[in-house]
Design a protein around this motif. Structure first.
Motif, PDB file in Angstrom:
ATOM      1  N   UNK B 203    -143.081-142.597  12.130  1.00  0.00           N
ATOM      2  CA  UNK B 203    -141.827-142.580  11.791  1.00  0.00           C
ATOM      3  C   UNK B 203    -140.716-144.037  11.686  1.00  0.00           C
ATOM      4  N   UNK B 204    -140.858-144.210  12.678  1.00  0.00           N
ATOM      5  CA  UNK B 204    -140.133-144.999  13.540  1.00  0.00           C
ATOM      6  C   UNK B 204    -139.772-146.503  13.048  1.00  0.00           C
ATOM      7  N   UNK B 205    -141.585-146.861  12.972  1.00  0.00           N
ATOM      8  CA  UNK B 205    -142.307-148.204  13.191  1.00  0.00           C
ATOM      9  C   UNK B 205    -141.343-148.098  11.539  1.00  0.00           C
ATOM     10  N   UNK B 206    -142.131-147.444  10.237  1.00  0.00           N
ATOM     11  CA  UNK B 206    -141.882-147.555   9.135  1.00  0.00           C
ATOM     12  C   UNK B 206    -140.799-147.757   8.508  1.00  0.00           C
ATOM     13  N   UNK B 207    -139.520-147.096   9.300  1.00  0.00           N
ATOM     14  CA  UNK B 207    -137.833-148.050   9.427  1.00  0.00           C
ATOM     15  C   UNK B 207    -138.118-149.150  10.162  1.00  0.00           C
ATOM     16  N   UNK B 208    -138.374-148.983  10.399  1.00  0.00           N
ATOM     17  CA  UNK B 208    -138.602-151.061  10.841  1.00  0.00           C
ATOM     18  C   UNK B 208    -138.382-151.850  10.411  1.00  0.00           C
ATOM     19  N   UNK B 211    -136.664-153.124   7.208  1.00  0.00           N
ATOM     20  CA  UNK B 211    -135.971-154.768   7.355  1.00  0.00           C
ATOM     21  C   UNK B 211    -137.205-155.641   7.509  1.00  0.00           C
ATOM     22  N   UNK B 212    -138.002-155.240   8.639  1.00  0.00           N
ATOM     23  CA  UNK B 212    -139.078-156.871   9.238  1.00  0.00           C
ATOM     24  C   UNK B 212    -140.024-157.402   8.307  1.00  0.00           C
ATOM     25  N   UNK B 213    -140.162-156.162   7.660  1.00  0.00           N
ATOM     26  CA  UNK B 213    -140.983-156.363   6.924  1.00  0.00           C
ATOM     27  C   UNK B 213    -142.236-156.549   6.222  1.00  0.00           C
ATOM     28  N   UNK B 214    -142.854-156.679   7.867  1.00  0.00           N
ATOM     29  CA  UNK B 214    -144.018-156.766   8.295  1.00  0.00           C
ATOM     30  C   UNK B 214    -144.680-155.464   9.420  1.00  0.00           C
TER      31      UNK B 214
END
Lengths: 387, 387, 387
Positions: B203-208, B211-214
């Motif tokens: 969840x955290x990874x997908x949220x970040x 923003x980062x797009x990758x």
């Protein structure tokens, strides 16, 4: 010096093959010129702060053998005379004359002297130049400047004035040196501390100093603050890594713990010189390959390993580009350190180059070029010594 | 290949003794077949991401000497021609033909290719087979599969589908590879993360990533989640350890930091291959002795150490049973990597075996058996290549 | 023994040069005298707790070669007979007679036996003396004494009585041993825990033991409590460092992590013996140079490295004073361990001394003195064995 400057390349000498090129010793300290008792000599002939156990002699050691083998002939004795005869002869000749002979045996044309060791006996760069018949330049120790400034400043004054103090103090210097390895180890954040962080840490330091009466910088925020002030000068920064005295916890002095600092400074037009590196020579070589602004040497073990110093010289040559490897002795106090380091490097490097040439890994011209890079050219380029 | 397959054992060749057995290169990457500028060649000839400092040539290095010594004759030049002549000849011949010559010089019958490097220039296993005239098999990189899945999934979908995606993607592969060393280092708990932990981290990874797009996987929970999905496939798992590019903090890539993982997986019918290992070759050898499911190689430094690569080969042979040591080159991009690694291994291993035989440590038959184990038999057994 | 005692110095023997001085093995364990199956032999011939993978033989290893080369002739076979023939001959002769031959081949006059391994098959010091025809002394393992005391005590009784129990148990011993490296690693505070801390930790240990039914000491406070009780006895303390069995996480067993303990104990008239040290031999040598009360050996790898054991012997001699280096085998169970370690040390040390003498680093008299220090004199002095 003339002889060494004329005889470039790998030469055959009476005892064994050695590289007979002029050396630049890019990291060392001053000599002690006062007459030394045998105990004082032994104390300067080890990184230990204490005498060896009862019934033993700390010069029954690789370095002790090196002194007897390599320095005895320089003082007019047979190689491998007993250490007591050597020490007696050193006293007969006198510390000043003995040091002069030992220093001039090295074929060093230039010494870069870290003047930060608080030992009043040490010769300063001018006296060292006279003793060696060679040029000397200064390396300024960041922590010494910081501690001196603190002793005559307030916390706020320390924080605001350190950058200027360091710039002032190093105006004539060719580089800076940091001993973070001794004071905290390399587990520090890469980033420059904010002014607020530095001020908070300085406040605590000054408060503690009211009790202790001395300013010895060990707080990691202040050490980083000093390091970044050093980075701002643009001068090459020498970092003690690996082996050193009792203050070091070796695993914390592994230079690979500085990787994030090297990443953070890669584009800042600054260079870092990893000093000594033993037993992390391979780690240092890898860092010098990966980061264009990282260099290494194997000073200090160049003399303390005695017969085994060639091992360190070889490890330094395993992976880094040859443009990233420098000669140093990290000598301190005794002329014997300078003499042994130079002699060991000359024969160890010659043996390695001979091996590479004879087994087809390099032409004689390659070998001479590589040796010249490590002996002096890399130091000239990085420290801008010809400027 | 025929010549190498016929001439088993340790053979004398015109220049020096070498082991003339067919090799299986159990870990390498694809070649770059496009024509390379000198700068592009230099960039592929180092683990550094940047050019060397001004006034230096990064090919004045152990690997540069190895190219001039070992590859120049393969491209029809005298050994040790200047590097510029070498690069000119490489261009004259053309990258494709040069790579073909270099690859075929290695006597490799089988290449296991890690296809996870995101460089569109790299040949795929089929093209590599054609270029080398040898068999190729695939090693699937866990993190690449995970990142690809993430880019077309939700967090919950990622967690529920990774095991299946990895199993699907590796159906034709003979092994998996993990680059945890690059992304976090080995300080991770040994246990499989719970589904709940994995979902939270995803969840955290997908949220970040919004923003980062990758999707670049660096979270230690997700890295472990991927590793355990890999363990579930039952395929051999290759682990990058030690020396690598700028992303590595070396001390965190010491394979002994994986001891608890090895304890936790000992009875799971899985094997781990410790790759490269330098400068932790001794640590890796110890782990391969202690744990029946741990193996090691010294690829990568097999070429980057040039004249010193024999040191790594010897260290790998110090303590592990001979059944636990494999040959690899970890080559990437340049045919020169494959050629230098193979030539270095052949002469270094021959020198070690000669020494063992001549000083009474092994019979000639022992030496041939040991060499065959490391050259190919261990890889065949562990990866089930004859199946 | 007589022969070895007469032939002091470096001697030429039929196969290769070896040092023919009497040895003191300052750290080893007892032999297993029961007849061993081939699997039991293999299990004792590795630090691994498990058999090798299917299709492999764990004796296809450096140690396996050493057994075939060095032990086969002692049991009346040709050197390098296949391992199965060797094992068959060992059975024919009988474990007792074979061990006797192997042990007596070592030229060891005195064995210091760590009696703390809980393996009922091991010979005790008296039986070992009879088997070896040599003197034996005891090294008492701190953790074994602590665990035994716990099993018949209360938490409060444990804390109050451990110092006395350790003093009682070691009244006839010449030293103590600690296995903190196995149980927690060296990341422990240097200070002696307070009585309150020890009592709290003991309470928790005893509570847990009600569930587990056994007393295995792993709590770092209790381990330190035991270590300081050991320090209070004034006896030399042996510390396992580096390579060992599956319980070790190598990086945590780096002896440089004990630096603060060495600083804290420097003036206490106590000595520490760093055992094994591989792959941290250089770190150990540095510590032995810096701290007057720190010593090192390279036992264990003296046999497990087989043909490469000379590498460890050389590393041990790189930087420490010669008065700080000892011989040990860390043998356990198999007569082969004792025989291989001694033979390897004799030839490796002879090769190093020959090299030093022939290249001018030492006189023959120096070489004999250095060899005698490491072979026995240092152990005699530190353990007061002549008293």
């Amino acid at each position: 010096m003339a002889e060494h400057q004329q005889l470039a390349g790998i030469m055959t000498d009476t005892s064994s093959r050695r590289i007979d090129l002029p050396l630049i010793d890019h990291h060392c300290h001053g000599l002690v010129e006062t007459e030394l008792s045998d105990d004082e000599f032994r104390s300067l002939a080890t990184e230990s702060d204490w005498p060896g156990p009862a019934g033993t002699d700390s010069l029954d050691s690789p370095f002790g053998l090196a002194v007897r083998r390599l320095c005895a002939p320089i003082l007019g004795l047979e190689p491998l005379v007993p250490i007591d005869e050597y020490l007696a002869q050193r006293r007969n000749i006198g510390a000043g004359a003995a040091n002069r002979l030992l220093l001039r045996s090295t074929g060093t044309t230039e010494f870069l002297l870290d003047t930060g060791i608080p030992d009043a006996r040490l010769l300063d760069p001018t006296a060292m130049a006279a003793c060696a018949g060679a040029r000397t330049r200064e390396i300024v120790r960041i922590e010494t400047v910081a501690e001196h400034l603190a002793s005559e400043s307030t916390a706020a004054g320390f924080v605001s004035r350190l950058p200027e103090a360091l710039a002032d103090r190093s105006r004539e210097a060719v580089g800076l040196k940091s001993i973070i390895a001794y004071r905290h180890g390399f587990d520090i954040p890469a980033e420059r501390p904010t002014g607020r962080e530095a001020l908070k840490a300085a406040d605590e330091w000054f408060r503690a100093a009211t009790t202790t009466g001395t300013f010895r910088i060990t707080d990691p925020v202040l050490l980083r603050f000093g390091l970044w002030a050093g980075i701002d000068t643009g001068l090459p920064i020498q970092l003690h890594t690996g082996y050193g005295d009792v203050d070091i916890e070796l695993f914390r002095a592994d230079p690979s713990r500085l990787t994030s600092l090297f990443r953070a400074t890669r584009s800042l037009d600054i260079v870092f010189m990893l000093l000594h590196c033993y037993p992390f020579v391979r780690e240092a070589g890898i860092l010098a390959q990966i980061f264009p602004h990282v260099y290494l040497d194997v000073g200090l073990v160049s003399h303390y390993l005695g017969p085994g110093s060639g091992t360190a010289v070889r490890q330094a040559m395993e992976i880094a580009p040859f443009s990233k490897i420098l000669y140093s002795s990290d000598s301190y106090g005794l002329g014997e350190h300078y003499a042994v380091s130079a002699a060991n490097w000359r024969t160890s490097f010659a043996a390695l180059m001979d091996e590479w040439v004879s087994s087809g890994w390099a032409t004689p011209k390659d070998a001479e070029k590589i040796a010249t890079m490590v002996a002096s050219d890399n130091a000239k380029r990085v420290y801008k010594l010809d400027a």
